[in-house]
Write a protein that holds these residues in place. Structure first.
Motif, PDB file in Angstrom:
ATOM      1  N   GLU A   1      85.572  20.112  18.079  1.00 26.73           N
ATOM      2  CA  GLU A   1      86.049  19.968  19.454  1.00 26.73           C
ATOM      3  C   GLU A   1      84.911  20.149  20.460  1.00 26.73           C
ATOM      4  OE1 GLU A   1      89.446  21.835  22.450  1.00 26.73           O
ATOM      5  OE2 GLU A   1      89.487  22.285  20.296  1.00 26.73           O
ATOM      6  N   ARG A   2      84.025  21.099  20.213  1.00 30.14           N
ATOM      7  CA  ARG A   2      82.917  21.337  21.148  1.00 30.14           C
ATOM      8  C   ARG A   2      81.931  20.174  21.126  1.00 30.14           C
ATOM      9  NH1 ARG A   2      80.758  21.636  25.039  1.00 30.14           N
ATOM     10  NH2 ARG A   2      79.349  23.200  25.895  1.00 30.14           N
ATOM     11  N   ASN A   3      81.731  19.552  19.979  1.00 27.74           N
ATOM     12  CA  ASN A   3      80.886  18.359  19.922  1.00 27.74           C
ATOM     13  C   ASN A   3      81.467  17.242  20.781  1.00 27.74           C
ATOM     14  OD1 ASN A   3      78.397  17.975  17.968  1.00 27.74           O
ATOM     15  ND2 ASN A   3      79.724  19.480  16.975  1.00 27.74           N
ATOM     16  N   LEU A   4      82.763  17.049  20.718  1.00 32.54           N
ATOM     17  CA  LEU A   4      83.405  16.011  21.528  1.00 32.54           C
ATOM     18  C   LEU A   4      83.324  16.354  23.017  1.00 32.54           C
ATOM     19  CD1 LEU A   4      84.407  15.154  18.721  1.00 32.54           C
ATOM     20  CD2 LEU A   4      86.613  14.616  19.768  1.00 32.54           C
ATOM     21  N   ARG A   5      83.558  17.601  23.329  1.00 32.75           N
ATOM     22  CA  ARG A   5      83.503  18.009  24.734  1.00 32.75           C
ATOM     23  C   ARG A   5      82.095  17.827  25.301  1.00 32.75           C
ATOM     24  NH1 ARG A   5      85.446  23.831  27.347  1.00 32.75           N
ATOM     25  NH2 ARG A   5      84.620  23.434  29.438  1.00 32.75           N
ATOM     26  N   LEU A   6      81.088  18.144  24.510  1.00 34.28           N
ATOM     27  CA  LEU A   6      79.714  17.983  24.974  1.00 34.28           C
ATOM     28  C   LEU A   6      79.397  16.516  25.277  1.00 34.28           C
ATOM     29  CD1 LEU A   6      76.976  19.307  25.528  1.00 34.28           C
ATOM     30  CD2 LEU A   6      76.404  18.954  23.133  1.00 34.28           C
ATOM     31  N   ALA A   7      79.884  15.604  24.436  1.00 31.01           N
ATOM     32  CA  ALA A   7      79.676  14.179  24.687  1.00 31.01           C
ATOM     33  C   ALA A   7      80.286  13.768  26.019  1.00 31.01           C
ATOM     34  CB  ALA A   7      80.279  13.356  23.554  1.00 31.01           C
ATOM     35  N   ALA A   8      81.460  14.296  26.315  1.00 31.38           N
ATOM     36  CA  ALA A   8      82.119  13.985  27.587  1.00 31.38           C
ATOM     37  C   ALA A   8      81.353  14.577  28.765  1.00 31.38           C
ATOM     38  CB  ALA A   8      83.550  14.516  27.570  1.00 31.38           C
ATOM     39  N   GLU A   9      80.870  15.787  28.600  1.00 33.19           N
ATOM     40  CA  GLU A   9      80.124  16.441  29.680  1.00 33.19           C
ATOM     41  C   GLU A   9      78.820  15.708  29.968  1.00 33.19           C
ATOM     42  OE1 GLU A   9      79.788  20.382  28.176  1.00 33.19           O
ATOM     43  OE2 GLU A   9      81.755  21.024  28.944  1.00 33.19           O
ATOM     44  N   MET A  10      78.151  15.250  28.920  1.00 28.02           N
ATOM     45  CA  MET A  10      76.893  14.525  29.120  1.00 28.02           C
ATOM     46  C   MET A  10      77.126  13.194  29.837  1.00 28.02           C
ATOM     47  SD  MET A  10      74.943  15.291  25.511  1.00 28.02           S
ATOM     48  CE  MET A  10      73.504  14.329  25.957  1.00 28.02           C
ATOM     49  N   ALA A  11      78.315  12.610  29.649  1.00 26.51           N
ATOM     50  CA  ALA A  11      78.672  11.379  30.353  1.00 26.51           C
ATOM     51  C   ALA A  11      79.250  11.668  31.737  1.00 26.51           C
ATOM     52  CB  ALA A  11      79.674  10.579  29.530  1.00 26.51           C
ATOM     53  N   MET A  12      79.366  12.964  32.079  1.00 28.92           N
ATOM     54  CA  MET A  12      79.860  13.413  33.380  1.00 28.92           C
ATOM     55  C   MET A  12      81.300  12.969  33.625  1.00 28.92           C
ATOM     56  SD  MET A  12      76.366  12.874  35.636  1.00 28.92           S
ATOM     57  CE  MET A  12      76.986  13.814  37.047  1.00 28.92           C
ATOM     58  N   LEU A  13      82.124  13.015  32.571  1.00 29.86           N
ATOM     59  CA  LEU A  13      83.528  12.675  32.713  1.00 29.86           C
ATOM     60  C   LEU A  13      84.304  13.873  33.241  1.00 29.86           C
ATOM     61  CD1 LEU A  13      84.285  10.763  29.386  1.00 29.86           C
ATOM     62  CD2 LEU A  13      83.763   9.802  31.634  1.00 29.86           C
ATOM     63  N   PRO A  14      85.232  13.670  34.166  1.00 32.94           N
ATOM     64  CA  PRO A  14      86.064  14.776  34.633  1.00 32.94           C
ATOM     65  C   PRO A  14      87.035  15.217  33.546  1.00 32.94           C
ATOM     66  CG  PRO A  14      86.800  12.701  35.605  1.00 32.94           C
ATOM     67  CD  PRO A  14      85.526  12.401  34.859  1.00 32.94           C
ATOM     68  N   GLY A  15      87.426  16.477  33.620  1.00 32.53           N
ATOM     69  CA  GLY A  15      88.310  17.035  32.603  1.00 32.53           C
ATOM     70  C   GLY A  15      89.613  16.290  32.449  1.00 32.53           C
TER      71      GLY A  15
END
Length: 210
Positions: free
Chosen positions: A93-107
């Motif tokens: 889950e943290r790997n997926l969340r990091l990918a989203a954060e690096m793409a600057m996607l909102p929660g």
């Protein structure tokens, strides 16, 4: 809205050109790059991702952003490496969340997408497990989920089913069809089980580009 290559040339050494004049227009749908190891499939994916720079020629992206720009790599393209590229000490889950954060996607965007990918790839019971504790098939599924996480318009998959059994391969094929077929999806493989996904096949064995 296509990904266009015009007269690309690339060589790792002066006397070993991978491409000398490769041109192709990649449209929405699934394109399979078929061929033996060392035929140039991965090199082409890395050029399309901006990780390598063409020594001659031009790549035009669907959004008009330069293929070499950080914006393109962060937002417009997603790349699944042949070697599983998960952070080993982080959970799935943290790997997926990091990918989203690096793409600057909102929660509000990435949280439901994370849940969907975890569910669709059969990772629900593994979501809190560290990546280095996953089996090969589990890790490959998690790596695909991480790649698809940011919803990029261009998806590049390098040998996504290498070494996998039929069950894991079928899970990956199903999600690629479900999640990537309406975008530009380019798959490099020597796995014949993936050929039925293709809207287009480029055969590097019989017709090495450029």
């Amino acid at each position: 809205m296509n990904l266009i290559c015009e007269h690309l040339a690339y060589a790792y050494t002066a006397d070993a050109a991978v491409f000398s004049d490769f041109s192709h227009e990649f449209r929405r749908g699934i394109t399979v790059l078929k061929g033996y190891s060392g035929s140039g499939k991965t090199t082409l994916l890395k050029l399309l991702a901006g990780y390598l720079h063409a020594q001659r020629g031009r790549i035009s992206t669907p959004t008009g952003v330069k293929v070499t720009s950080r914006t393109y790599r962060r937002r417009d393209v997603a790349y699944m490496f042949q070697g599983i590229n998960l952070l080993p000490l982080m959970s799935v889950e943290r790997n997926l969340r990091l990918a989203a954060e690096m793409a600057m996607l909102p929660g509000r965007e990435w949280k439901p997408r994370c849940e969907q990918l975890i569910r669709d790839l059969g990772l629900t019971e593994l979501r809190h497990r560290r990546a280095d504790k996953l089996s090969g098939g589990q890790a490959q599924r998690a790596a695909l989920a991480r790649t698809l996480m940011k919803g990029a318009p261009t998806i590049l998959l390098d040998e996504p089913t290498s070494g996998l059994d039929d069950a894991n391969t079928n899970i990956i094929k199903k999600l690629v069809l479900q999640d990537a077929a309406d975008r530009i999806c380019i798959i490099s493989t020597h796995d014949g089980r993936l050929l039925d996904l293709a809207d287009e096949i480029i055969d590097f064995d019989s017709n090495l580009p450029g």
